[in-house]
Design a protein around this motif. Sequence first.
Motif, short mmCIF file in Angstrom:
data_model
loop_
_atom_site.label_atom_id
_atom_site.label_comp_id
_atom_site.label_asym_id
_atom_site.label_seq_id
_atom_site.Cartn_x
_atom_site.Cartn_y
_atom_site.Cartn_z
N MET A 37 49.27 17.34 85.10
CA MET A 37 48.58 16.37 84.24
C MET A 37 47.08 16.61 84.24
O MET A 37 46.42 16.51 83.20
CB MET A 37 48.89 14.94 84.69
N PHE A 38 46.54 16.93 85.40
CA PHE A 38 45.11 17.20 85.52
C PHE A 38 44.72 18.40 84.66
O PHE A 38 43.73 18.35 83.92
CB PHE A 38 44.75 17.44 86.99
N ILE A 39 45.50 19.45 84.73
CA ILE A 39 45.22 20.67 83.95
C ILE A 39 45.29 20.37 82.45
O ILE A 39 44.48 20.86 81.68
CB ILE A 39 46.18 21.81 84.36
N GLN A 40 46.23 19.52 82.04
CA GLN A 40 46.32 19.14 80.64
C GLN A 40 45.15 18.27 80.21
O GLN A 40 44.66 18.39 79.10
CB GLN A 40 47.61 18.36 80.37
N ALA A 41 44.71 17.36 81.08
CA ALA A 41 43.70 16.37 80.71
C ALA A 41 42.28 16.90 80.75
O ALA A 41 41.44 16.46 79.96
CB ALA A 41 43.82 15.15 81.63
N VAL A 42 41.98 17.82 81.64
CA VAL A 42 40.59 18.28 81.81
C VAL A 42 39.94 18.76 80.52
O VAL A 42 38.83 18.33 80.20
CB VAL A 42 40.49 19.34 82.94
N PRO A 43 40.58 19.61 79.73
CA PRO A 43 39.91 20.03 78.49
C PRO A 43 39.61 18.85 77.57
O PRO A 43 38.55 18.78 76.96
CB PRO A 43 40.91 20.99 77.84
N TRP A 44 40.55 17.90 77.47
CA TRP A 44 40.32 16.73 76.62
C TRP A 44 39.17 15.89 77.15
O TRP A 44 38.35 15.39 76.37
CB TRP A 44 41.59 15.86 76.57
N ILE A 45 39.12 15.72 78.44
CA ILE A 45 38.05 14.90 79.04
C ILE A 45 36.70 15.56 78.79
O ILE A 45 35.74 14.90 78.37
CB ILE A 45 38.30 14.69 80.54
N VAL A 46 36.60 16.84 79.03
CA VAL A 46 35.32 17.55 78.86
C VAL A 46 34.86 17.48 77.41
O VAL A 46 33.72 17.09 77.11
CB VAL A 46 35.43 19.01 79.36
N SER A 48 35.78 15.42 75.09
CA SER A 48 35.52 14.02 74.72
C SER A 48 34.18 13.53 75.23
O SER A 48 33.48 12.78 74.54
CB SER A 48 36.64 13.12 75.25
N MET A 49 33.82 13.92 76.43
CA MET A 49 32.53 13.50 76.97
C MET A 49 31.38 14.08 76.16
O MET A 49 30.41 13.40 75.85
CB MET A 49 32.39 13.89 78.44
N PHE A 50 31.51 15.37 75.79
CA PHE A 50 30.47 15.97 74.95
C PHE A 50 30.43 15.32 73.58
O PHE A 50 29.36 15.05 73.03
CB PHE A 50 30.69 17.49 74.84
N ALA A 51 31.61 15.05 73.00
CA ALA A 51 31.66 14.40 71.69
C ALA A 51 31.09 12.98 71.77
O ALA A 51 30.35 12.55 70.88
CB ALA A 51 33.10 14.37 71.18
N GLY A 53 28.86 11.89 73.89
CA GLY A 53 27.41 12.00 74.05
C GLY A 53 26.72 12.26 72.73
O GLY A 53 25.69 11.66 72.41
N LEU A 54 27.30 13.14 71.92
CA LEU A 54 26.74 13.42 70.60
C LEU A 54 26.86 12.20 69.70
O LEU A 54 25.91 11.82 69.01
CB LEU A 54 27.45 14.62 69.98
N LEU A 55 28.02 11.56 69.73
CA LEU A 55 28.24 10.38 68.92
C LEU A 55 27.27 9.26 69.29
O LEU A 55 26.77 8.55 68.42
CB LEU A 55 29.69 9.90 69.07
N ALA A 56 27.00 9.13 70.57
CA ALA A 56 26.04 8.11 71.01
C ALA A 56 24.67 8.34 70.41
O ALA A 56 23.92 7.39 70.16
CB ALA A 56 25.96 8.09 72.54
N TYR A 95 38.66 6.45 74.06
CA TYR A 95 38.01 5.56 75.02
C TYR A 95 36.51 5.80 75.10
O TYR A 95 35.73 4.85 75.10
CB TYR A 95 38.68 5.65 76.39
N PRO A 96 36.06 7.05 75.16
CA PRO A 96 34.60 7.25 75.11
C PRO A 96 33.98 6.75 73.80
O PRO A 96 32.88 6.21 73.81
CB PRO A 96 34.44 8.77 75.25
N LEU A 97 34.70 6.90 72.70
CA LEU A 97 34.20 6.37 71.43
C LEU A 97 34.06 4.85 71.51
O LEU A 97 33.04 4.28 71.10
CB LEU A 97 35.14 6.76 70.28
N ALA A 98 35.07 4.19 72.05
CA ALA A 98 35.00 2.73 72.19
C ALA A 98 33.87 2.33 73.12
O ALA A 98 33.16 1.35 72.86
CB ALA A 98 36.34 2.20 72.72
N THR A 99 33.66 3.08 74.19
CA THR A 99 32.55 2.81 75.10
C THR A 99 31.22 2.97 74.37
O THR A 99 30.30 2.18 74.55
CB THR A 99 32.61 3.74 76.32
N GLY A 100 31.13 4.00 73.52
CA GLY A 100 29.93 4.21 72.73
C GLY A 100 29.68 3.05 71.77
O GLY A 100 28.53 2.64 71.57
N LEU A 101 30.73 2.50 71.19
CA LEU A 101 30.58 1.34 70.31
C LEU A 101 30.06 0.14 71.08
O LEU A 101 29.16 -0.57 70.61
CB LEU A 101 31.92 1.00 69.64
#
Length: 161
Positions: A37-46, A48-51, A53-56, A95-101
């Motif tokens: 699960m970690f291997i699957q999630a890491v690319p999405w997390i990374v 998403s965090m960059f996206a 940050g840009l969205l913010a 979730y990061p998008l919602a946090t940005g909102l």
Amino acid sequence: MDRVLVTISFVTLVGYIITAVFRPQTAVAGLAASVDMFIQAVPWIVVSMFAAGLLAQWLQPQAIARWLGRDAGFGAIVLGALMGTLGTGSRWAMYPLATGLLAANASPGAVFAFVTTWQLVSLPRLPAELPFYGLNFTVVRALVSVVVAIIGGFIVNRILP
């Protein structure tokens, strides 16, 4: 460090230790599943965090506050719910998008409605339901889910300052 994270980490570690003592093969299988699960999630997390940050940087707090803030009233909750129905991304993106909102002064109720409809409705996913549930059930389920998200958003705005 966040107390909730520390508590969940501690409980998980104790769970693994207890499981390792009484059922070692279950603990090993649990660790293997966790690594997968970690291997699957890491690319999405990374990504998403960059996206996020840009969205913010793109989100203008004044515009978000005008359309999704508390002063926008009930319409902000409805708009948040409608925006959520368009969501197609993974939870690591939403979730990061919602946090940005929230950081851009959207009301908690609007963000609640956004996240709830994204999880329950997501219009792009509805066609996948049709073969299983049929048209009537799919439409009724989607409409009830939007109404529940809107009512929940209203309640969240009453509860959270």
